[in-house]
Design a protein around this motif. Sequence first.
Motif, PDB file in Angstrom:
ATOM      1  N   GLU A 116       0.862  -1.180   0.000  1.00 41.82           N
ATOM      2  CA  GLU A 116       0.000   0.000   0.000  1.00 41.82           C
ATOM      3  C   GLU A 116       0.897   1.228   0.000  1.00 41.82           C
ATOM      4  OE1 GLU A 116      -2.840   0.202   3.152  1.00 41.82           O
ATOM      5  OE2 GLU A 116      -3.444  -1.904   2.968  1.00 41.82           O
ATOM      6  N   PRO A 117       0.527   2.283  -0.712  1.00 40.62           N
ATOM      7  CA  PRO A 117       1.335   3.515  -0.675  1.00 40.62           C
ATOM      8  C   PRO A 117       1.434   4.061   0.743  1.00 40.62           C
ATOM      9  CG  PRO A 117      -0.326   3.617  -2.414  1.00 40.62           C
ATOM     10  CD  PRO A 117      -0.656   2.415  -1.583  1.00 40.62           C
ATOM     11  N   TRP A 118       2.614   4.573   1.080  1.00 41.72           N
ATOM     12  CA  TRP A 118       2.799   5.185   2.403  1.00 41.72           C
ATOM     13  C   TRP A 118       2.093   6.536   2.454  1.00 41.72           C
ATOM     14  CZ3 TRP A 118       8.090   4.727   5.227  1.00 41.72           C
ATOM     15  CH2 TRP A 118       8.445   3.377   5.356  1.00 41.72           C
ATOM     16  N   TRP A 119       1.485   6.797   3.601  1.00 42.66           N
ATOM     17  CA  TRP A 119       0.969   8.126   3.909  1.00 42.66           C
ATOM     18  C   TRP A 119       1.733   8.617   5.131  1.00 42.66           C
ATOM     19  CZ3 TRP A 119      -2.223  10.557   0.622  1.00 42.66           C
ATOM     20  CH2 TRP A 119      -2.921   9.767  -0.306  1.00 42.66           C
ATOM     21  N   VAL A 120       2.548   9.638   4.941  1.00 41.01           N
ATOM     22  CA  VAL A 120       3.390  10.169   6.015  1.00 41.01           C
ATOM     23  C   VAL A 120       2.777  11.463   6.540  1.00 41.01           C
ATOM     24  CG1 VAL A 120       5.692  11.016   6.621  1.00 41.01           C
ATOM     25  CG2 VAL A 120       5.446   9.107   5.017  1.00 41.01           C
ATOM     26  N   MET A 121       2.615  11.536   7.842  1.00 41.33           N
ATOM     27  CA  MET A 121       1.957  12.663   8.504  1.00 41.33           C
ATOM     28  C   MET A 121       0.646  12.998   7.799  1.00 41.33           C
ATOM     29  SD  MET A 121       3.905  13.299  11.081  1.00 41.33           S
ATOM     30  CE  MET A 121       3.205  14.850  11.644  1.00 41.33           C
ATOM     31  N   PRO A 122      -0.265  12.025   7.691  1.00 40.06           N
ATOM     32  CA  PRO A 122      -1.494  12.230   6.910  1.00 40.06           C
ATOM     33  C   PRO A 122      -2.395  13.330   7.442  1.00 40.06           C
ATOM     34  CG  PRO A 122      -1.622  10.202   8.199  1.00 40.06           C
ATOM     35  CD  PRO A 122      -0.210  10.683   8.297  1.00 40.06           C
ATOM     36  N   HIS A 123      -2.259  13.667   8.720  1.00 35.72           N
ATOM     37  CA  HIS A 123      -3.092  14.726   9.304  1.00 35.72           C
ATOM     38  C   HIS A 123      -2.356  16.063   9.386  1.00 35.72           C
ATOM     39  CE1 HIS A 123      -5.857  11.556  10.081  1.00 35.72           C
ATOM     40  NE2 HIS A 123      -5.162  11.010  11.066  1.00 35.72           N
ATOM     41  N   GLY A 124      -1.200  16.148   8.729  1.00 30.32           N
ATOM     42  CA  GLY A 124      -0.455  17.398   8.718  1.00 30.32           C
ATOM     43  C   GLY A 124       0.496  17.518   9.892  1.00 30.32           C
ATOM     44  N   GLU A 125       1.205  18.637   9.950  1.00 32.38           N
ATOM     45  CA  GLU A 125       2.180  18.859  11.014  1.00 32.38           C
ATOM     46  C   GLU A 125       1.484  18.932  12.369  1.00 32.38           C
ATOM     47  OE1 GLU A 125       4.790  22.103  10.195  1.00 32.38           O
ATOM     48  OE2 GLU A 125       5.086  21.546   8.098  1.00 32.38           O
ATOM     49  N   ALA A 126       2.188  18.435  13.388  1.00 34.97           N
ATOM     50  CA  ALA A 126       1.602  18.354  14.730  1.00 34.97           C
ATOM     51  C   ALA A 126       2.392  19.221  15.700  1.00 34.97           C
ATOM     52  CB  ALA A 126       1.588  16.913  15.215  1.00 34.97           C
ATOM     53  N   SER A 127       1.685  19.971  16.534  1.00 34.20           N
ATOM     54  CA  SER A 127       2.333  20.820  17.539  1.00 34.20           C
ATOM     55  C   SER A 127       2.200  20.245  18.946  1.00 34.20           C
ATOM     56  CB  SER A 127       1.728  22.231  17.514  1.00 34.20           C
ATOM     57  OG  SER A 127       0.331  22.177  17.756  1.00 34.20           O
ATOM     58  N   GLU A 128       1.374  19.226  19.102  1.00 33.66           N
ATOM     59  CA  GLU A 128       1.146  18.609  20.410  1.00 33.66           C
ATOM     60  C   GLU A 128       1.173  17.098  20.262  1.00 33.66           C
ATOM     61  OE1 GLU A 128       1.302  17.793  23.695  1.00 33.66           O
ATOM     62  OE2 GLU A 128       0.624  19.884  23.856  1.00 33.66           O
ATOM     63  N   LEU A 129       2.076  16.447  21.025  1.00 31.43           N
ATOM     64  CA  LEU A 129       2.266  15.005  20.890  1.00 31.43           C
ATOM     65  C   LEU A 129       1.642  14.216  22.042  1.00 31.43           C
ATOM     66  CD1 LEU A 129       4.384  16.172  18.903  1.00 31.43           C
ATOM     67  CD2 LEU A 129       5.890  14.294  19.572  1.00 31.43           C
ATOM     68  N   MET A 130       1.133  14.878  23.056  1.00 30.44           N
ATOM     69  CA  MET A 130       0.657  14.161  24.231  1.00 30.44           C
ATOM     70  C   MET A 130      -0.614  13.372  23.965  1.00 30.44           C
ATOM     71  SD  MET A 130       1.540  16.594  27.506  1.00 30.44           S
ATOM     72  CE  MET A 130       1.002  15.306  28.618  1.00 30.44           C
ATOM     73  N   GLU A 131      -1.381  13.757  22.957  1.00 27.45           N
ATOM     74  CA  GLU A 131      -2.585  13.010  22.615  1.00 27.45           C
ATOM     75  C   GLU A 131      -2.304  11.913  21.589  1.00 27.45           C
ATOM     76  OE1 GLU A 131      -5.430  13.373  24.162  1.00 27.45           O
ATOM     77  OE2 GLU A 131      -4.499  14.917  25.413  1.00 27.45           O
ATOM     78  N   GLY A 132      -1.062  11.843  21.124  1.00 28.06           N
ATOM     79  CA  GLY A 132      -0.702  10.840  20.125  1.00 28.06           C
ATOM     80  C   GLY A 132      -0.800  11.403  18.718  1.00 28.06           C
ATOM     81  N   VAL A 133       0.178  11.067  17.880  1.00 28.88           N
ATOM     82  CA  VAL A 133       0.224  11.548  16.503  1.00 28.88           C
ATOM     83  C   VAL A 133       0.459  10.356  15.578  1.00 28.88           C
ATOM     84  CG1 VAL A 133       1.472  12.973  14.828  1.00 28.88           C
ATOM     85  CG2 VAL A 133       1.080  13.825  17.145  1.00 28.88           C
ATOM     86  N   LEU A 134      -0.345  10.268  14.523  1.00 34.14           N
ATOM     87  CA  LEU A 134      -0.140   9.252  13.493  1.00 34.14           C
ATOM     88  C   LEU A 134       0.999   9.719  12.587  1.00 34.14           C
ATOM     89  CD1 LEU A 134      -0.872   6.736  11.852  1.00 34.14           C
ATOM     90  CD2 LEU A 134      -2.665   8.081  10.727  1.00 34.14           C
ATOM     91  N   LEU A 135       2.131   8.994  12.638  1.00 29.30           N
ATOM     92  CA  LEU A 135       3.300   9.376  11.858  1.00 29.30           C
ATOM     93  C   LEU A 135       3.211   8.894  10.419  1.00 29.30           C
ATOM     94  CD1 LEU A 135       6.120   8.571  14.446  1.00 29.30           C
ATOM     95  CD2 LEU A 135       5.133  10.804  13.915  1.00 29.30           C
ATOM     96  N   ALA A 136       2.810   7.644  10.241  1.00 28.54           N
ATOM     97  CA  ALA A 136       2.774   7.076   8.891  1.00 28.54           C
ATOM     98  C   ALA A 136       1.900   5.835   8.906  1.00 28.54           C
ATOM     99  CB  ALA A 136       4.186   6.729   8.412  1.00 28.54           C
ATOM    100  N   GLU A 137       1.416   5.473   7.722  1.00 33.96           N
ATOM    101  CA  GLU A 137       0.674   4.227   7.559  1.00 33.96           C
ATOM    102  C   GLU A 137       0.920   3.687   6.156  1.00 33.96           C
ATOM    103  OE1 GLU A 137      -3.422   5.074   8.242  1.00 33.96           O
ATOM    104  OE2 GLU A 137      -3.516   6.688   6.767  1.00 33.96           O
ATOM    105  N   GLY A 138       0.829   2.366   6.035  1.00 35.93           N
ATOM    106  CA  GLY A 138       1.085   1.729   4.747  1.00 35.93           C
ATOM    107  C   GLY A 138       0.756   0.257   4.823  1.00 35.93           C
ATOM    108  N   GLY A 139       1.376  -0.538   3.937  1.00 36.94           N
ATOM    109  CA  GLY A 139       1.120  -1.969   3.908  1.00 36.94           C
ATOM    110  C   GLY A 139       2.385  -2.729   3.556  1.00 36.94           C
ATOM    111  N   ASN A 140       2.535  -3.920   4.146  1.00 37.94           N
ATOM    112  CA  ASN A 140       3.707  -4.756   3.930  1.00 37.94           C
ATOM    113  C   ASN A 140       3.249  -6.169   3.544  1.00 37.94           C
ATOM    114  OD1 ASN A 140       5.612  -6.911   5.507  1.00 37.94           O
ATOM    115  ND2 ASN A 140       6.860  -5.296   4.608  1.00 37.94           N
ATOM    116  N   LYS A 141       4.048  -6.883   2.751  1.00 37.20           N
ATOM    117  CA  LYS A 141       3.664  -8.210   2.267  1.00 37.20           C
ATOM    118  C   LYS A 141       3.418  -9.193   3.404  1.00 37.20           C
ATOM    119  CE  LYS A 141       6.267  -7.848  -2.072  1.00 37.20           C
ATOM    120  NZ  LYS A 141       7.410  -8.402  -2.861  1.00 37.20           N
ATOM    121  N   VAL A 142       4.204  -9.104   4.464  1.00 36.98           N
ATOM    122  CA  VAL A 142       4.101 -10.048   5.578  1.00 36.98           C
ATOM    123  C   VAL A 142       3.190  -9.513   6.671  1.00 36.98           C
ATOM    124  CG1 VAL A 142       5.369 -11.289   7.360  1.00 36.98           C
ATOM    125  CG2 VAL A 142       6.397 -10.984   5.095  1.00 36.98           C
ATOM    126  N   VAL A 143       3.419  -8.278   7.084  1.00 40.65           N
ATOM    127  CA  VAL A 143       2.681  -7.694   8.208  1.00 40.65           C
ATOM    128  C   VAL A 143       1.250  -7.349   7.832  1.00 40.65           C
ATOM    129  CG1 VAL A 143       2.623  -5.745   9.821  1.00 40.65           C
ATOM    130  CG2 VAL A 143       4.803  -6.815   9.233  1.00 40.65           C
TER     131      VAL A 143
END
Length: 227
Positions: A62-89
Amino acid sequence: ILDNEYALTLTMVKHVSDESGTGGDWALRINVSRNAAATNIKRANQRLSLVMYLTDEDTPTEPWWVMPHGEASELMEGVLLAEGGNKVVGPWSMHVVEVGGGPDGKKKRKRPARLNYLALPAREGEHDFRLAVRELLMSIMYEQLERNPTSEKFHLSLPNGATTGSDLALFQVTVNMNSCVDFVFLSHGPGAARDPEALDARLARLSGPALTRLAAQREAEFDARFE
């Protein structure tokens, strides 16, 4: 890990649930503190940058999506860094959480953590990704030094950008001394919900106080095996 004036404590935990894909979920906690044994430190730094890199040695499914929600100024609530797909995982997502007050929650946060990133396609035939990341960081440092060669202070900052077709991503988290950050890799099994609410719930089970408890439980189980 003792590195001059810094002391880094790493804790890694694997967790498998009904929602996990092949290989389960992984959490990595990095606790940053001052090395009490360090000497000859003229001026102690109050901030430290950690660079985590993520890559796929196979062609992503699957194509990678890096920082799909844009730049983040607050990390305490959690930030999605990237998502994608792998043949095994299978489908996966990578997250980061700043743990307020450190792992025990008793320290007051002076400044929020800062997140910078860079993603691009890995070079064809690349195998030593640690060397590739080091060369990339050095090239960014040289470029920034050339722009301001007379500055007495230098702070490396990734330029916050992602190229189409990326399968190598660097995430720079700059934190205060005596602080803590959790990186969480989630694999998504067939039928696992991937909406923001479901991801937040899984992330909460592998970060912050929940990760503190889980790591302590795993350590106790390990010790009990050898008593």
